[in-house]
Design a protein around this motif. Sequence first.
Motif, PDB file in Angstrom:
ATOM      1  N   ARG A  30      -3.739   3.477  21.177  1.00  0.00           N
ATOM      2  CA  ARG A  30      -4.041   2.553  20.085  1.00  0.00           C
ATOM      3  C   ARG A  30      -4.935   3.259  19.069  1.00  0.00           C
ATOM      4  N   ASN A  32      -7.644   2.496  16.321  1.00  0.00           N
ATOM      5  CA  ASN A  32      -8.569   1.460  15.900  1.00  0.00           C
ATOM      6  C   ASN A  32      -8.830   1.628  14.399  1.00  0.00           C
ATOM      7  N   ALA A  33     -10.036   1.892  13.990  1.00  0.00           N
ATOM      8  CA  ALA A  33     -10.303   2.063  12.566  1.00  0.00           C
ATOM      9  C   ALA A  33      -9.774   3.404  12.074  1.00  0.00           C
ATOM     10  N   THR A  52      -9.698  -1.340   9.365  1.00  0.00           N
ATOM     11  CA  THR A  52      -9.609  -1.575  10.802  1.00  0.00           C
ATOM     12  C   THR A  52      -8.171  -1.872  11.207  1.00  0.00           C
ATOM     13  N   SER A  53      -7.936  -1.947  12.500  1.00  0.00           N
ATOM     14  CA  SER A  53      -6.598  -2.270  12.996  1.00  0.00           C
ATOM     15  C   SER A  53      -6.189  -3.675  12.569  1.00  0.00           C
ATOM     16  N   ASN A  73       0.927   0.900  10.609  1.00  0.00           N
ATOM     17  CA  ASN A  73       0.679   1.052  12.039  1.00  0.00           C
ATOM     18  C   ASN A  73       1.901   1.597  12.779  1.00  0.00           C
ATOM     19  N   THR A 100      -7.861   5.328  20.794  1.00  0.00           N
ATOM     20  CA  THR A 100      -7.882   5.154  22.240  1.00  0.00           C
ATOM     21  C   THR A 100      -6.652   5.871  22.783  1.00  0.00           C
ATOM     22  N   THR A 106     -11.765   6.734  24.204  1.00  0.00           N
ATOM     23  CA  THR A 106     -11.820   6.422  22.779  1.00  0.00           C
ATOM     24  C   THR A 106     -12.756   7.391  22.077  1.00  0.00           C
TER      25      THR A 106
END
Length: 120
Positions: A30, A32-33, A52-53, A73, A100, A106
């Motif tokens: 994933r 994130n920001a 951010t996500s 994304n 992550t 992360t």
Amino acid sequence: QVQLVESGGGLVQAGGSLRLSCTASGSIFRINAMGWYRLAPGKQRELVASITSGGSINYADSVKGRFTISRDNAKNTVYLQMNSLKPEDTAVYYCNAVVTTRISSTFPYWGQGTQVTVSS
């Protein structure tokens, strides 16, 4: 391992536009920001914009109304559309992503930097 690859820098006249792109690849679970920083000679590194996500966005006061950050994304890509460029925007621009990984670690990762030069 995660890699960030940037593109889109260059030389432009004041008032012109550039679009930076940064794509993340590797062991990604994933992202994130994501964001863009810049470093100009004799100055400290500055956060230009972040997203951010969930899509929350933050801009440095110096670029508000001129720069737009966005992300795709599905492509693990963040963009920075820079309009009405000024000579003081001249800097090396770095992409940053808080990722992550697939082993649930992360960390922040950085791109190699891309030079943006705005002539007066």
